[in-house]
Design a protein around this motif. Structure first.
Motif, PDB file in Angstrom:
ATOM      1  N   ARG A  77       0.820  -1.214   0.000  1.00 34.04           N
ATOM      2  CA  ARG A  77       0.000   0.000   0.000  1.00 34.04           C
ATOM      3  C   ARG A  77       0.854   1.265   0.000  1.00 34.04           C
ATOM      4  O   ARG A  77       0.515   2.235  -0.662  1.00 34.04           O
ATOM      5  CB  ARG A  77      -0.985  -0.059   1.167  1.00 34.04           C
ATOM      6  CG  ARG A  77      -2.119  -1.028   0.851  1.00 34.04           C
ATOM      7  CD  ARG A  77      -2.806  -1.634   2.061  1.00 34.04           C
ATOM      8  NE  ARG A  77      -3.859  -2.529   1.591  1.00 34.04           N
ATOM      9  CZ  ARG A  77      -3.642  -3.791   1.180  1.00 34.04           C
ATOM     10  NH1 ARG A  77      -2.430  -4.311   1.190  1.00 34.04           N
ATOM     11  NH2 ARG A  77      -4.658  -4.523   0.758  1.00 34.04           N
ATOM     12  N   TRP A  78       1.958   1.253   0.723  1.00 35.21           N
ATOM     13  CA  TRP A  78       2.856   2.399   0.668  1.00 35.21           C
ATOM     14  C   TRP A  78       3.405   2.586  -0.745  1.00 35.21           C
ATOM     15  O   TRP A  78       3.444   3.704  -1.255  1.00 35.21           O
ATOM     16  CB  TRP A  78       4.030   2.234   1.646  1.00 35.21           C
ATOM     17  CG  TRP A  78       3.729   2.677   3.046  1.00 35.21           C
ATOM     18  CD1 TRP A  78       3.092   3.822   3.438  1.00 35.21           C
ATOM     19  CD2 TRP A  78       4.056   1.980   4.235  1.00 35.21           C
ATOM     20  NE1 TRP A  78       3.011   3.870   4.803  1.00 35.21           N
ATOM     21  CE2 TRP A  78       3.591   2.757   5.320  1.00 35.21           C
ATOM     22  CE3 TRP A  78       4.704   0.782   4.498  1.00 35.21           C
ATOM     23  CZ2 TRP A  78       3.762   2.367   6.654  1.00 35.21           C
ATOM     24  CZ3 TRP A  78       4.868   0.398   5.816  1.00 35.21           C
ATOM     25  CH2 TRP A  78       4.397   1.185   6.866  1.00 35.21           C
ATOM     26  N   ILE A  79       3.841   1.489  -1.344  1.00 35.30           N
ATOM     27  CA  ILE A  79       4.436   1.576  -2.676  1.00 35.30           C
ATOM     28  C   ILE A  79       3.421   2.065  -3.700  1.00 35.30           C
ATOM     29  O   ILE A  79       3.739   2.918  -4.536  1.00 35.30           O
ATOM     30  CB  ILE A  79       5.038   0.217  -3.098  1.00 35.30           C
ATOM     31  CG1 ILE A  79       6.262  -0.114  -2.229  1.00 35.30           C
ATOM     32  CG2 ILE A  79       5.425   0.230  -4.574  1.00 35.30           C
ATOM     33  CD1 ILE A  79       6.779  -1.538  -2.381  1.00 35.30           C
ATOM     34  N   ARG A 134       5.787   0.649  -9.689  1.00 45.01           N
ATOM     35  CA  ARG A 134       6.037   1.650  -8.638  1.00 45.01           C
ATOM     36  C   ARG A 134       7.039   1.084  -7.640  1.00 45.01           C
ATOM     37  O   ARG A 134       7.048  -0.108  -7.365  1.00 45.01           O
ATOM     38  CB  ARG A 134       4.738   2.049  -7.948  1.00 45.01           C
ATOM     39  CG  ARG A 134       3.795   2.813  -8.894  1.00 45.01           C
ATOM     40  CD  ARG A 134       2.556   3.324  -8.180  1.00 45.01           C
ATOM     41  NE  ARG A 134       2.871   4.193  -7.061  1.00 45.01           N
ATOM     42  CZ  ARG A 134       3.217   5.478  -7.152  1.00 45.01           C
ATOM     43  NH1 ARG A 134       3.303   6.063  -8.332  1.00 45.01           N
ATOM     44  NH2 ARG A 134       3.472   6.191  -6.075  1.00 45.01           N
ATOM     45  N   VAL A 135       7.884   1.954  -7.086  1.00 43.11           N
ATOM     46  CA  VAL A 135       9.023   1.518  -6.288  1.00 43.11           C
ATOM     47  C   VAL A 135       8.979   2.105  -4.888  1.00 43.11           C
ATOM     48  O   VAL A 135       8.632   3.271  -4.696  1.00 43.11           O
ATOM     49  CB  VAL A 135      10.334   1.938  -6.985  1.00 43.11           C
ATOM     50  CG1 VAL A 135      11.553   1.690  -6.108  1.00 43.11           C
ATOM     51  CG2 VAL A 135      10.472   1.211  -8.314  1.00 43.11           C
ATOM     52  N   GLY A 136       9.358   1.268  -3.927  1.00 41.19           N
ATOM     53  CA  GLY A 136       9.654   1.715  -2.574  1.00 41.19           C
ATOM     54  C   GLY A 136      11.142   1.535  -2.337  1.00 41.19           C
ATOM     55  O   GLY A 136      11.809   0.793  -3.063  1.00 41.19           O
ATOM     56  N   GLU A 144      12.764  -1.544  -4.518  1.00 44.38           N
ATOM     57  CA  GLU A 144      11.985  -2.740  -4.829  1.00 44.38           C
ATOM     58  C   GLU A 144      10.610  -2.308  -5.306  1.00 44.38           C
ATOM     59  O   GLU A 144       9.934  -1.528  -4.625  1.00 44.38           O
ATOM     60  CB  GLU A 144      11.858  -3.674  -3.617  1.00 44.38           C
ATOM     61  CG  GLU A 144      13.175  -4.301  -3.233  1.00 44.38           C
ATOM     62  CD  GLU A 144      13.104  -5.302  -2.087  1.00 44.38           C
ATOM     63  OE1 GLU A 144      14.112  -6.009  -1.893  1.00 44.38           O
ATOM     64  OE2 GLU A 144      12.072  -5.377  -1.405  1.00 44.38           O
ATOM     65  N   SER A 145      10.226  -2.805  -6.464  1.00 45.89           N
ATOM     66  CA  SER A 145       8.917  -2.451  -7.023  1.00 45.89           C
ATOM     67  C   SER A 145       7.815  -3.265  -6.356  1.00 45.89           C
ATOM     68  O   SER A 145       8.072  -4.282  -5.691  1.00 45.89           O
ATOM     69  CB  SER A 145       8.901  -2.719  -8.533  1.00 45.89           C
ATOM     70  OG  SER A 145       8.940  -4.122  -8.776  1.00 45.89           O
ATOM     71  N   TYR A 146       6.594  -2.828  -6.579  1.00 48.98           N
ATOM     72  CA  TYR A 146       5.424  -3.567  -6.107  1.00 48.98           C
ATOM     73  C   TYR A 146       5.434  -4.967  -6.720  1.00 48.98           C
ATOM     74  O   TYR A 146       5.235  -5.964  -6.019  1.00 48.98           O
ATOM     75  CB  TYR A 146       4.162  -2.784  -6.482  1.00 48.98           C
ATOM     76  CG  TYR A 146       2.843  -3.440  -6.154  1.00 48.98           C
ATOM     77  CD1 TYR A 146       2.659  -4.239  -5.031  1.00 48.98           C
ATOM     78  CD2 TYR A 146       1.747  -3.230  -6.975  1.00 48.98           C
ATOM     79  CE1 TYR A 146       1.422  -4.806  -4.740  1.00 48.98           C
ATOM     80  CE2 TYR A 146       0.507  -3.787  -6.691  1.00 48.98           C
ATOM     81  CZ  TYR A 146       0.353  -4.581  -5.575  1.00 48.98           C
ATOM     82  OH  TYR A 146      -0.872  -5.133  -5.296  1.00 48.98           O
TER      83      TYR A 146
END
Length: 178
Positions: A77-79, A134-136, A144-146
């Motif tokens: 969810r953050w990512i 999308r990346v965190g 690291e992507s979703y």
């Protein structure tokens, strides 16, 4: 056993991806709750018995899977929702020991794990393909992507289900020998 996620982050990633192989991560993750229920039922009165000091029992492996599902639910969810959020790692051994997970109720663990897993799979199925890129920024492993996080979670399931099965087999073997 897999690589240390802090000391060897890329080896850790690769070990989880190898456990997944070419399988569809959504299929692997969807099968997790049933596999855990079967394992818990099979363990019976050996659920809380550690194969060796310092090794996890079946219930501790199950607790770790539930913890990991809680953590990855937040990470997904953050990512998806934020721009390159910080993703914080955690020490799985400290969670198992300090939360005294050997005493956890397996029915509660299964209920939490199953609910979170369904919620995470629904998120995956509902998001557009571009969200998977999308990346965190993991504080131990870097970007690291979703999509990668989802695949790592599927490999993680396989690694810890296998660990729990090995623990149960070792405990049974020790009882037979003793």
């Amino acid at each position: 056993m897999f690589a240390d996620p802090v000391a060897a982050p890329e080896a850790y990633r690769q070990s989880l991806l190898a456990a997944l192989g070419d399988d569809d991560p959504a299929d692997v993750l969807a099968g997790g709750p049933a596999a855990v229920r079967t394992l818990v039922a099979d363990a019976g009165d050996l659920l809380r018995v550690r194969p060796e000091p310092g090794e996890w029992s079946v219930v501790e492996c199950v607790a770790h899977l539930a913890d990991a599902e809680l953590i990855v639910a937040a990470r997904y969810r953050w990512i998806v929702a934020e721009d390159e959020p910080l993703i914080v790692g955690y020490d799985q051994d400290l969670w198992v020991s300090r939360l005294r997970q050997v005493d956890d109720d397996p029915a509660t663990l299964l209920a939490v794990f199953d609910t979170l897993r369904r919620w995470n799979l629904e998120l995956w199925a509902s998001r557009p393909e571009e969200d998977r890129q999308r990346v965190g920024r993991h504080n131990e492993r870097g970007p690291e992507s979703y999509g990668l996080t989802f695949r790592l979670a599927a490999g993680h399931d396989r690694v810890h289900l296998a660990q729990a099965r090995r623990a149960l087999d070792a405990v049974r073997a020790a009882r037979t020998e003793g």
